[in-house]
Write a protein that holds these residues in place. Structure first.
Motif, PDB file in Angstrom:
ATOM      1  N   GLU A 414      54.563  89.346 120.291  1.00 45.39           N
ATOM      2  CA  GLU A 414      54.389  90.054 119.022  1.00 45.39           C
ATOM      3  C   GLU A 414      54.047  89.078 117.893  1.00 45.39           C
ATOM      4  OE1 GLU A 414      56.758  93.418 116.357  1.00 45.39           O
ATOM      5  OE2 GLU A 414      57.814  92.295 117.924  1.00 45.39           O
ATOM      6  N   ALA A 417      50.451  88.008 118.204  1.00 47.09           N
ATOM      7  CA  ALA A 417      49.545  89.060 117.743  1.00 47.09           C
ATOM      8  C   ALA A 417      49.464  89.075 116.226  1.00 47.09           C
ATOM      9  CB  ALA A 417      50.004  90.412 118.280  1.00 47.09           C
ATOM     10  N   GLU A 418      50.572  88.870 115.580  1.00 48.49           N
ATOM     11  CA  GLU A 418      50.569  88.841 114.120  1.00 48.49           C
ATOM     12  C   GLU A 418      49.806  87.619 113.602  1.00 48.49           C
ATOM     13  OE1 GLU A 418      54.578  88.992 112.834  1.00 48.49           O
ATOM     14  OE2 GLU A 418      54.884  91.103 113.410  1.00 48.49           O
ATOM     15  N   SER A 420      47.427  86.119 115.036  1.00 52.45           N
ATOM     16  CA  SER A 420      45.998  86.288 115.299  1.00 52.45           C
ATOM     17  C   SER A 420      45.354  87.326 114.398  1.00 52.45           C
ATOM     18  CB  SER A 420      45.779  86.678 116.762  1.00 52.45           C
ATOM     19  OG  SER A 420      46.354  87.947 117.025  1.00 52.45           O
ATOM     20  N   GLN A 422      46.051  90.561 114.447  1.00 55.56           N
ATOM     21  CA  GLN A 422      45.997  91.862 115.108  1.00 55.56           C
ATOM     22  C   GLN A 422      47.413  92.298 115.473  1.00 55.56           C
ATOM     23  OE1 GLN A 422      43.408  91.238 118.442  1.00 55.56           O
ATOM     24  NE2 GLN A 422      41.549  91.343 117.202  1.00 55.56           N
ATOM     25  N   PRO A 423      48.222  92.653 114.491  1.00 56.39           N
ATOM     26  CA  PRO A 423      49.621  93.014 114.774  1.00 56.39           C
ATOM     27  C   PRO A 423      49.714  94.269 115.642  1.00 56.39           C
ATOM     28  CG  PRO A 423      49.027  93.574 112.512  1.00 56.39           C
ATOM     29  CD  PRO A 423      47.878  92.784 113.067  1.00 56.39           C
ATOM     30  N   ASP A 424      50.661  94.261 116.564  1.00 58.19           N
ATOM     31  CA  ASP A 424      50.874  95.398 117.476  1.00 58.19           C
ATOM     32  C   ASP A 424      52.374  95.552 117.658  1.00 58.19           C
ATOM     33  OD1 ASP A 424      50.816  97.383 119.345  1.00 58.19           O
ATOM     34  OD2 ASP A 424      49.721  96.253 120.873  1.00 58.19           O
ATOM     35  N   SER A 425      52.985  96.353 116.795  1.00 57.05           N
ATOM     36  CA  SER A 425      54.436  96.518 116.844  1.00 57.05           C
ATOM     37  C   SER A 425      54.894  97.288 118.073  1.00 57.05           C
ATOM     38  CB  SER A 425      54.917  97.248 115.580  1.00 57.05           C
ATOM     39  OG  SER A 425      54.278  98.524 115.472  1.00 57.05           O
ATOM     40  N   ALA A 426      54.000  98.064 118.690  1.00 55.87           N
ATOM     41  CA  ALA A 426      54.374  98.844 119.883  1.00 55.87           C
ATOM     42  C   ALA A 426      54.258  98.036 121.163  1.00 55.87           C
ATOM     43  CB  ALA A 426      53.497 100.092 119.983  1.00 55.87           C
ATOM     44  N   LEU A 427      53.745  96.820 121.072  1.00 58.22           N
ATOM     45  CA  LEU A 427      53.525  96.016 122.277  1.00 58.22           C
ATOM     46  C   LEU A 427      54.801  95.759 123.066  1.00 58.22           C
ATOM     47  CD1 LEU A 427      51.674  94.271 124.057  1.00 58.22           C
ATOM     48  CD2 LEU A 427      52.120  92.370 122.487  1.00 58.22           C
ATOM     49  N   ASN A 429      57.694  97.459 123.314  1.00 62.02           N
ATOM     50  CA  ASN A 429      58.165  98.672 123.982  1.00 62.02           C
ATOM     51  C   ASN A 429      57.221  99.091 125.095  1.00 62.02           C
ATOM     52  OD1 ASN A 429      60.459  98.881 122.445  1.00 62.02           O
ATOM     53  ND2 ASN A 429      59.582 100.322 120.980  1.00 62.02           N
ATOM     54  N   ARG A 430      55.923  98.969 124.833  1.00 64.00           N
ATOM     55  CA  ARG A 430      54.955  99.393 125.848  1.00 64.00           C
ATOM     56  C   ARG A 430      55.101  98.575 127.138  1.00 64.00           C
ATOM     57  NH1 ARG A 430      50.931  99.059 122.864  1.00 64.00           N
ATOM     58  NH2 ARG A 430      50.028  97.058 123.514  1.00 64.00           N
TER      59      ARG A 430
END
Length: 1016
Positions: A414, A417-418, A420, A422-427, A429-430
């Protein structure tokens, strides 16, 4: 006082091991020749520190005069001595380089002494280094015994054990074994010595050597580092690892502390160059310091990118060669602590990899996987990394492993991703949910238990109640396990319980979703099996109210699954979705449950067990409090009881079945017709599956006993008689094919069961003699009160007896058959028009005609009677055929009688006597019949059967017509190759010709069912 020659001789005879400080001084101090003494000191190398120091110091003393003389003669321009000193007499005078070379050529003795001084000084520096090394080792020995064990096991200790002395400090001998002998340490290549110490991990010795001789070794620092074993922890040799000088933004330069701040005059560049140019033969070489063949020189400090690259290359080499990720991580951490840039990400990767290698659970009985490399690690996708972290986790450790291993990794992903952009807060959990969906039920249950809604939010692995419900539904309905009902129940107990008053629309929405999900999980050609991840798609859109309804349905399905599993017929949970609207599938599983009951209980032997099974089956067919139907909800209750009863019978529990039917409090309420139908159906199943027809054992016995459960009835009695008939047929060894007995299922599937009787008669020679036994067999085959079948059986018996040439028994059987047919003709409601009468009459007259026209049967009266019955019973269009035969037999009989009378009386004319007296000699019935037939023949118009040839032609046509519709066959009897003709002459059977014609003739004689011509 000893003479000089004696002193020389004494010195040369002393062995190195015999040298002491005293005898060295006694031997050398008395000799006046400085060159000889200096050479003697240079020549000797011993492993005793004090002796070696004495030799070096004595040699240096003997070189002073030569140095002073050389300085005075050359007026050395670089002299830094004090004014007035004898050794600095020529200060300030500049001398050309050629003067040095010329002097050393002119005075070779001073050249030798100057060179030996440089050698002795270098050796003295190394000796001091060696002493300091031993001192440090002694201090380490005093601190811990473990260090002592390390030195004792070290190969250097074994090598140094060959020496009889050891290093000493402060005039005291140390018990520490030096890493290398003094004699080797003083003369060997300094870089090579350093590399050896590095490879043997003697870092204390290497540290002293690098500190005292760093000016020589600095350029080869990376060569030394390359010789340090990759498995060695960087903290042990951190003093040698490169660092960053922030002020210069380049490699930090190592500062050494040499034993002498300035070089001796004999060691200066000018002197060393002049000595080499003088071409004077030297007795000994200077100790080697560095050699280009041992390593590549890097005299200049590395730049920042070069430092970063070196650390990365070092880490790659460590992992590739050893797989020790912890050592690689420690190396990167040290570099980062020294300010080396661009190592953070690599350190992050190594930290995560080290958790996988060292912290993650490993398979029992296996070492750490040594195939892990940075290349392999970087090639893995996040899902694969999570699977690798948890590959060997158990249900008891999975929650802790996720917290300790997976969560830090997900946090790093996470964060990256931030960074870079391209934040993905659901990553996180997914990725975690994907693992749960692919995990075993045991692992999933442990994760759900660590995510219970009753736990504090900070402690839960899955913090969303809705997500827990969706994941549980997907995991359970996506599982194919048939033995994890307890685990599934554990998962269900972890799910949230919402107190929601749902309206009809929301309930319908959930039910519609479940129905569509049932169609989705049904296998197809495009998707043989849907995974739990696929199922999650259906549950994601559901709101809380619909999820609550779905959990109610899940609860019902889990209860049904536990019931099915209890009775040994488990179904995957998705089956409940697939069969929710399929009554055929539910009925099939109910039958399986009733018939395979006891798979998990060995066998159900008591009535209580079967009552428990019936209770569960009825429960599955009912409707719950929430209005949801069970697994058999589409099957009527009565039908479920019938399925249960059929399963009870199929397991052979007939006594329990009788008890349940007889108990008034039993829930098994079936009417008598249903019970009878079920018993007949189960009995037929036993029958069809039986391998033997004997009803005394096996499935055939069960088929027979099953019919005793309900009260007797006509259908039950008929089926029992059929089983008895099957057993009787098996006792006759009737064959289906040569060598293969007929099976019960073949008997049942035989369309014309009368043909089975013909098989009995053809395969058993004496069976025809037991008329009543064969008739009872026919009755039990289903032909009781069937007169036509009885007539056919009697005809077969008569014909078989005829084949066996048992004419009397054949006649008796024919008579019984005639009586039976006559009674049938009299009692038939439709009279002669009745089809049964016609069929029975057809069989009867053909059988009578066959027996009545047999030449071998010599009882003419019986034959005439049989032919007369044939005339009586045959249809009108067949009278000509039968009458012709009867007339021929009558004529033959009369001719034979005439011949016998003529022979006995001697009267030739008696042969033309009238017939009447002869006819009168026959029985009354035959005489009256003969007179009637005579009358009929006299008034009968001309017939095409008036001669034998016409009769034969008609017989042929009759043969073809009758055999085409003949309902059964009779075995052939053995006979001779000749037939008797009506005139008593013997005629040979044709040996060749038309095979078909010959077969017709054999059939006409052997089977005997046809009318027609004589044997011509």
């Amino acid at each position: 006082m000893a003479s000089p020659s004696q002193t020389y001789t004494r010195w040369t005879t002393l062995q190195d091991s015999e040298l002491t400080v005293e005898n060295v001084r006694e031997s050398l101090e008395t000799i006046q020749n400085d060159l000889w003494v200096a050479a003697a000191c240079v020549d000797r190398l011993v492993d005793d520190v004090e002796v070696q120091r004495t030799l070096l110091e004595l040699g240096l003393i003997r070189t002073r005069s030569a140095i002073a003389t050389a300085k005075q003669a050359l007026a050395f321009p670089l002299d830094q001595g004090k004014p007035g000193d004898s050794e600095s007499a020529g200060s300030g005078v500049k001398v050309e380089k050629d003067s040095f070379v010329s002097y050393f050529r002119t005075v070779p003795a001073d050249t030798q002494l100057c060179h030996m001084r440089a050698v002795l000084l270098e050796r003295l520096d190394r000796l001091n280094t060696f002493v300091e090394i031993c001192k440090d080792l002694s201090e380490e020995e005093e601190e811990t015994e473990e260090a002592l064990d390390t030195w004792e096991d070290d190969p250097w200790g074994e090598e140094s054990g060959e020496s009889s002395t050891s290093a000493t400090t402060s005039n005291k001998k140390s018990s520490v074994q030096p890493p290398i002998p003094i004699s080797a340490f003083l003369v060997d290549d300094l870089l090579q010595i350093s590399c050896v110490l590095a490879s043997r991990e003697h870092y204390a010795a290497l540290r002293v050597l690098f500190e005292r001789h760093g000016s020589y070794l600095w350029a080869y620092r990376f060569t030394l580092l390359d010789n340090i074993p990759e498995h060695s922890h960087p903290s042990e040799y951190r003093d040698f690892l490169p660092g960053l000088d922030v002020s210069t933004n380049s490699e930090l330069i190592f500062i050494s502390q040499a034993w002498r701040s300035e070089p001796d005059w004999s060691e200066t560049f000018e002197v060393r160059t002049a000595i080499e140019a003088s071409e004077v033969t030297l007795r000994v070489d200077l100790p080697s310091r560095t050699s280009s063949e041992h390593g590549k020189s890097h005299p200049d400090p590395l730049t920042t990118p070069q430092l970063t690259g070196w650390y990365k290359n070092r880490v790659d080499h460590i992992i590739t060669s050893t797989g020790m990720v912890d050592i690689a991580l420690a190396t990167i951490q040290h570099g980062a602590s020294q300010g080396i840039p661009d190592l953070d990400e690599l350190g992050e990767e190594l930290s995560l990899l080290s958790r996988l290698v060292y912290d993650a659970p490993q398979a029992e009985g296996r070492d750490v996987d040594d195939d892990w490399t940075l290349v392999r690690w970087k090639a893995m996708d996040p899902a694969a990394v999570i699977r690798a972290y948890l590959a060997h986790s158990s249900p008891g450790t999975i929650a802790r492993d996720i917290q300790k291993l997976v969560m830090p990794y997900l946090f790093v992903l996470e964060s990256r991703a931030e960074r870079s952009g391209q934040p993905d807060s659901a990553l996180p959990n997914r990725l975690l949910y994907d693992f749960i969906l692919s995990a075993s039920l045991q692992i999933a249950a442990a994760i759900f238990e660590a995510s219970k809604p009753t736990l504090p939010a900070a402690q839960r692995l899955i913090r969303s109640d809705e997500d827990i419900a969706r994941l549980a539904l997907a995991c359970l309905y996506g599982s194919q396990r048939l033995d994890e009902w307890v685990t599934m129940s554990r998962i269900f107990e972890c799910l949230p319980a919402w107190d929601i008053s749902r309206d009809d629309d929301e309930a319908d929405e959930a039910d519609t979703t479940i129905a569509s999900l049932g169609a989705f999980v049904t296998p197809s050609t495009s998707r043989p099996r849907c995974t739990a991840s696929d199922l999650l798609v259906f549950f994601k859109p559901l709101p809380v109210s619909s999820l609550s309804r779905a959990l109610d349905i899940l609860d019902l399905h889990l209860e049904g699954g536990e019931i099915l599993g209890r009775w040994g017929v488990p179904a995957p949970l998705r089956w409940f979705l697939q069969s929710s609207g399929d009554a055929v599938e539910q009925r099939a599983w109910a039958n399986r449950m009733a018939r395979r009951a006891g798979g998990s209980k060995d066998h159900l032997d008591t009535r209580e067990d079967w009552e428990w099974l019936m209770k569960d089956m009825l429960k599955l067919s009912g409707t719950g409090e929430n209005g949801l139907k069970g697994a058999f909800g589409l099957i009527p209750r009565k039908e479920v009881m019938g399925i249960f009863f059929g399963g009870l019978l199929s397991n052979g529990k007939f006594e329990i079945a009788k008890d349940l039917l007889g108990l008034s409090e039993s829930k098994l309420s079936l009417d008598s017709t249903a019970v009878e139908d079920i018993c007949l159906s189960v009995s037929k199943e036993f029958y069809d599956n039986a391998s033997s027809g004997n009803f005394k054992f096996g499935d055939m016995k069960l088929a027979y006993e099953c019919l005793d459960v309900p009260p007797p009835s006509d259908r039950l009695v008929k089926e029992k008689e059929f089983i008895e008939a099957t057993s009787r047929l098996s006792s006759f060894n009737v064959m289906s094919r040569p060598g293969i007995p007929i099976s019960p299922i073949e008997i049942r599937l035989t369309k014309d069961r009368i043909s089975l009787v013909s098989r009995v008669l053809s395969s058993n020679v004496d069976a025809y003699k037991h008329t009543q036994v064969v008739l009872d067999l026919v009755y039990k085959l289903g032909f009781r009160n069937d007169i036509v079948a009885e007539v056919k059986t009697l005809a077969m018996l008569a014909n078989t007896a005829l084949h066996a040439e048992d004419f009397d028994r054949a006649y008796e059987t024919s008579q019984r058959m005639v009586d039976t047919v006559l009674n049938l003709r009299l009692s038939a409601p439709l009279g002669l028009e009745d089809p049964n009468v016609q069929e029975a009459s057809e069989v009867c007259w053909m059988a009578c005609w066959q027996l009545g026209r047999q030449p071998e049967f010599d009882d003419v009266d019986k034959k005439l009677l049989l032919l007369g019955r044939a005339l009586e019973l045959c249809p009108p269009d067949r009278l000509h055929e039968v009458l012709t035969g009867w007339c021929r037999l009558e004529k033959e009989d009369l001719d034979n009688r005439k011949e016998r009378l003529a022979t006995s009386r001697g009267v030739v004319g008696l042969a033309k006597a009238p017939r009447r007296p002869v006819i009168e000699s026959t029985p009354n019935t035959a005489s009256s019949l003969a007179s009637r037939l005579q009358d009929f023949r006299m008034h009968m118009p001309a017939s095409p059967l008036a001669n034998a040839e016409d009769a034969a032609a008609l017989a042929g046509r009759t043969f073809n017509r009758v055999t085409a519709s003949f309902p059964f066959s009779i075995g052939h009897r053995s006979s001779s190759d000749t037939d008797s003709s009506s005139n008593g002459e013997s005629r040979q059977r044709p040996q060749s010709g038309d095979v078909s014609a010959q077969a017709n003739r054999v059939f006409a004689k052997g089977i005997g069912w046809l009318l027609g011509a004589d044997d011509e």
